[in-house]
Design a protein around this motif. Structure first.
Motif, PDB file in Angstrom:
ATOM      1  N   CYS A   1      32.594  80.521 -37.840  1.00  0.00           N
ATOM      2  CA  CYS A   1      33.921  81.099 -37.621  1.00  0.00           C
ATOM      3  C   CYS A   1      34.525  80.551 -36.293  1.00  0.00           C
ATOM      4  N   ILE A   2      33.609  80.024 -35.201  1.00  0.00           N
ATOM      5  CA  ILE A   2      34.076  79.285 -34.352  1.00  0.00           C
ATOM      6  C   ILE A   2      34.640  78.018 -34.661  1.00  0.00           C
ATOM      7  N   PRO A   3      34.141  77.130 -35.372  1.00  0.00           N
ATOM      8  CA  PRO A   3      34.649  75.987 -35.829  1.00  0.00           C
ATOM      9  C   PRO A   3      36.154  76.094 -36.465  1.00  0.00           C
ATOM     10  N   TRP A   4      35.904  77.084 -37.230  1.00  0.00           N
ATOM     11  CA  TRP A   4      37.108  77.378 -38.355  1.00  0.00           C
ATOM     12  C   TRP A   4      38.252  77.871 -37.336  1.00  0.00           C
ATOM     13  N   VAL A   5      38.041  78.668 -36.381  1.00  0.00           N
ATOM     14  CA  VAL A   5      39.126  78.952 -35.518  1.00  0.00           C
ATOM     15  C   VAL A   5      39.878  77.866 -34.588  1.00  0.00           C
ATOM     16  N   LEU A   6      38.945  76.989 -34.336  1.00  0.00           N
ATOM     17  CA  LEU A   6      39.101  75.735 -33.478  1.00  0.00           C
ATOM     18  C   LEU A   6      39.922  74.797 -34.549  1.00  0.00           C
ATOM     19  N   GLU A   7      39.439  74.804 -35.839  1.00  0.00           N
ATOM     20  CA  GLU A   7      40.302  74.100 -36.753  1.00  0.00           C
ATOM     21  C   GLU A   7      41.621  74.549 -37.029  1.00  0.00           C
ATOM     22  N   GLU A   8      41.690  75.789 -36.830  1.00  0.00           N
ATOM     23  CA  GLU A   8      43.400  76.277 -36.897  1.00  0.00           C
ATOM     24  C   GLU A   8      44.119  76.046 -35.889  1.00  0.00           C
ATOM     25  N   ALA A   9      43.409  75.983 -34.434  1.00  0.00           N
ATOM     26  CA  ALA A   9      44.074  75.924 -33.460  1.00  0.00           C
ATOM     27  C   ALA A   9      44.427  74.359 -33.164  1.00  0.00           C
ATOM     28  N   ARG A  10      43.633  73.411 -33.805  1.00  0.00           N
ATOM     29  CA  ARG A  10      43.895  71.857 -33.689  1.00  0.00           C
ATOM     30  C   ARG A  10      45.047  71.600 -34.819  1.00  0.00           C
ATOM     31  N   CYS A  11      45.099  72.543 -35.603  1.00  0.00           N
ATOM     32  CA  CYS A  11      46.126  72.491 -37.023  1.00  0.00           C
ATOM     33  C   CYS A  11      45.686  71.241 -37.817  1.00  0.00           C
ATOM     34  N   THR A  12      44.273  71.320 -37.998  1.00  0.00           N
ATOM     35  CA  THR A  12      43.651  70.249 -38.922  1.00  0.00           C
ATOM     36  C   THR A  12      44.193  70.661 -40.322  1.00  0.00           C
ATOM     37  N   ASN A  13      44.240  69.706 -41.091  1.00  0.00           N
ATOM     38  CA  ASN A  13      44.498  69.981 -42.662  1.00  0.00           C
ATOM     39  C   ASN A  13      42.950  70.506 -43.268  1.00  0.00           C
ATOM     40  N   TYR A  14      42.934  71.439 -43.914  1.00  0.00           N
ATOM     41  CA  TYR A  14      41.727  71.722 -44.430  1.00  0.00           C
ATOM     42  C   TYR A  14      41.984  72.510 -46.041  1.00  0.00           C
ATOM     43  N   ASP A  15      41.216  72.449 -46.733  1.00  0.00           N
ATOM     44  CA  ASP A  15      41.352  73.315 -47.962  1.00  0.00           C
ATOM     45  C   ASP A  15      40.771  74.840 -47.699  1.00  0.00           C
ATOM     46  N   THR A  16      41.549  75.792 -47.988  1.00  0.00           N
ATOM     47  CA  THR A  16      41.438  77.037 -47.712  1.00  0.00           C
ATOM     48  C   THR A  16      40.232  77.624 -48.585  1.00  0.00           C
ATOM     49  N   GLU A  17      40.428  77.280 -49.894  1.00  0.00           N
ATOM     50  CA  GLU A  17      39.549  77.548 -51.074  1.00  0.00           C
ATOM     51  C   GLU A  17      38.256  76.912 -50.860  1.00  0.00           C
ATOM     52  N   GLU A  18      38.083  75.898 -50.294  1.00  0.00           N
ATOM     53  CA  GLU A  18      36.728  75.379 -50.057  1.00  0.00           C
ATOM     54  C   GLU A  18      36.010  76.198 -48.934  1.00  0.00           C
ATOM     55  N   ALA A  19      36.916  76.188 -47.624  1.00  0.00           N
ATOM     56  CA  ALA A  19      36.114  77.037 -46.749  1.00  0.00           C
ATOM     57  C   ALA A  19      35.732  78.344 -47.169  1.00  0.00           C
ATOM     58  N   LEU A  20      36.574  79.112 -47.961  1.00  0.00           N
ATOM     59  CA  LEU A  20      36.214  80.637 -48.456  1.00  0.00           C
ATOM     60  C   LEU A  20      35.032  80.565 -49.405  1.00  0.00           C
ATOM     61  N   ALA A  21      35.063  79.537 -50.061  1.00  0.00           N
ATOM     62  CA  ALA A  21      34.010  79.263 -51.031  1.00  0.00           C
ATOM     63  C   ALA A  21      32.509  79.006 -50.348  1.00  0.00           C
ATOM     64  N   LEU A  22      32.569  78.420 -49.092  1.00  0.00           N
ATOM     65  CA  LEU A  22      31.543  78.190 -48.471  1.00  0.00           C
ATOM     66  C   LEU A  22      31.229  79.318 -47.745  1.00  0.00           C
ATOM     67  N   LEU A  23      32.083  80.241 -47.171  1.00  0.00           N
ATOM     68  CA  LEU A  23      31.708  81.328 -46.654  1.00  0.00           C
ATOM     69  C   LEU A  23      31.060  82.477 -47.499  1.00  0.00           C
ATOM     70  N   LYS A  24      31.627  82.337 -48.612  1.00  0.00           N
ATOM     71  CA  LYS A  24      31.264  83.195 -49.817  1.00  0.00           C
ATOM     72  C   LYS A  24      29.661  82.931 -50.355  1.00  0.00           C
ATOM     73  N   SER A  25      29.446  81.588 -50.528  1.00  0.00           N
ATOM     74  CA  SER A  25      27.984  81.147 -50.694  1.00  0.00           C
ATOM     75  C   SER A  25      27.123  81.624 -49.619  1.00  0.00           C
ATOM     76  N   MET A  26      27.511  81.759 -48.299  1.00  0.00           N
ATOM     77  CA  MET A  26      26.745  82.347 -47.314  1.00  0.00           C
ATOM     78  C   MET A  26      26.412  83.850 -47.212  1.00  0.00           C
ATOM     79  N   SER A  27      27.388  84.443 -47.868  1.00  0.00           N
ATOM     80  CA  SER A  27      27.258  86.083 -47.842  1.00  0.00           C
ATOM     81  C   SER A  27      26.031  86.547 -48.247  1.00  0.00           C
ATOM     82  N   PRO A  28      25.129  85.999 -49.220  1.00  0.00           N
ATOM     83  CA  PRO A  28      23.589  86.852 -49.305  1.00  0.00           C
ATOM     84  C   PRO A  28      22.983  86.939 -48.225  1.00  0.00           C
ATOM     85  N   ILE A  29      23.284  86.192 -46.887  1.00  0.00           N
ATOM     86  CA  ILE A  29      22.354  86.386 -45.689  1.00  0.00           C
ATOM     87  C   ILE A  29      22.554  87.898 -45.561  1.00  0.00           C
ATOM     88  N   ILE A  30      23.619  88.405 -45.794  1.00  0.00           N
ATOM     89  CA  ILE A  30      23.737  89.934 -45.287  1.00  0.00           C
ATOM     90  C   ILE A  30      22.351  90.943 -45.938  1.00  0.00           C
TER      91      ILE A  30
END
Length: 398
Positions: free
Chosen positions: A76-105
């Motif tokens: 999440c920290i790099p994601w926040v910094l990414e937003e603060a720097r106005c970096t172009n990124y694909d939201t669906e890719e970011a969410l897909a990566l977050l979703k793939s990590m979710s089983p760690i719960i």
């Protein structure tokens, strides 16, 4: 094996534990047999049902909040910094990566379940499907054509190719979750050398799994069974009176040949996959030279870059650890720490023969993951759950 015995847990056999084992069994089976979630489409619902059930029926291990919090903080920290720097990124890719990590719960409850035990039947079934598919496609070209069409239209959960090794063409069938199967593979190899555990059924299961690895067509998965056999042989016979005279020299010779073959295969830049893989490296070097800040804070999840390997803009490559650095900078060290931490527990109890084998098995998995997308994925999370489950139960038994 009777299913009621199979689903029984070391800590009890009440209905709550039984149902939890069944749900974990189904989740593991779905992740292994359909790693891309494009065939059964049941990965999400099985994970959701399992999580809700554990929340309602199992007491969580609050210590596991540390690796969970660490992993999501590093994301999440790099994601926040990414937003603060106005970096172009694909939201669906970011969410897909977050979703793939979710089983760690599920780390909150893995100490209640023996996941390596629960994964044995799913692994054997997955390997058996691949084995049968390989034999049928090798014998009947029309089945191969139909399989190609099916996998292409369903996100390629099984990859097929014809590859050349040492001048020999082989037909390969690779299930994308294959590397995570090594935790069950080492169990059956271990049983082969243990008189009390050895049985015809377990030897048959071992053959089924080994055949799957043999036809996978990737250097790492084809060679890793040899490495695991070497580990078991070393530990099993290390106290034998003739060890230092016969077995030890034989192991050294086999180890030399193993690493020689590995180096030859890995350095063959004329091989198609190697050519693409090594072509990614200059792109990473250029990226970090032009944007040194990315080494510190990362570009962020969902970002892309130009890779010479594919000659196009990509969101990720097979170099998993370089990808972690590119996306998360120094925060990638937190992610790596979560994956590496179980090695400390396993090494502490290395005098236990099977634990010694699991230590080297997991080490092999982390090495394989270095050149394959096997960390922040459902396959990576399953491997992480396996090893944390084993480590947790190891502490409670020893």
């Amino acid at each position: 094996m009777a299913f009621d015995k199979y689903f029984s847990n070391l800590k009890g056999n009440n209905i709550v534990t039984y149902l939890g084992n069944v749900l974990f069994f189904l989740f593991i089976f779905i992740v292994l047999i359909d790693p891309t979630n494009t065939v059964l489409h049941k990965k999400d619902i099985s994970f959701l049902i399992l999580t809700i059930y554990c929340l309602l029926s199992q007491k969580p291990n609050v210590k596991m909040l540390i690796p969970i919090f660490t992993m999501f903080t590093a994301f999440c920290i790099p994601w926040v910094l990414e937003e603060a720097r106005c970096t172009n990124y694909d939201t669906e890719e970011a969410l897909a990566l977050l979703k793939s990590m979710s089983p760690i719960i599920l780390l909150l409850w893995v100490d209640k379940f023996n996941l390596i035990k629960l994964s044995r039947i799913p692994v054997v079934i997955s390997c058996l499907i691949v084995d049968i598919l390989f034999i049928l496609m090798s014998a009947y070209p029309e089945i191969e054509a139909a399989a190609w069409a099916f996998t292409d239209s369903h996100g390629a959960p099984i990859m097929m190719s014809r590859r050349w090794f040492f001048g020999i063409e082989i037909f390969a069938v690779y299930l994308k979750s294959t590397p995570a199967l090594i935790f069950v593979l080492i169990y059956y190899i271990y049983c082969l050398f243990d008189k009390e555990l050895r049985s015809v059924r377990r030897i048959l299961f071992l053959i089924i799994i080994l055949f799957n690895f043999a036809v996978s067509g990737t250097r790492s998965t084809m060679l890793v069974p040899l490495f695991l056999f070497g580990i078991v042989v070393f530990f099993h016979y290390r106290k034998h009176k003739d060890f230092k005279y016969f077995i030890y020299p034989a192991i050294i010779l086999c180890a030399f040949l193993f690493f020689a073959i590995l180096v030859i295969l890995a350095s063959d830049t004329s091989e198609a996959s190697n050519e693409v893989k090594y072509a990614h490296i200059p792109s990473y070097i250029a990226l970090f030279e032009n944007h040194p800040l990315d080494l510190i804070i990362g570009e962020g999840p969902g970002t892309s870059f130009y890779s010479e390997g594919f000659n196009q803009i990509v969101y990720k490559t097979e170099w998993s650890y370089l990808e972690l650095i590119r996306s998360f900078g120094i925060f990638s060290l937190l992610i790596i720490a979560v994956f590496a931490y179980p090695l400390i527990t396993l090494w502490r109890y290395r005098n236990n023969e099977f634990t010694y084998c699991i230590f080297w098995t997991y080490t092999a998995y982390l090495l394989i993951a270095g050149t394959n997308p096997l960390l922040l994925s459902s396959t990576g999370m399953i491997a992480l759950l396996f090893v944390y489950s084993y480590s947790s139960q190891l502490k409670s038994r020893i």
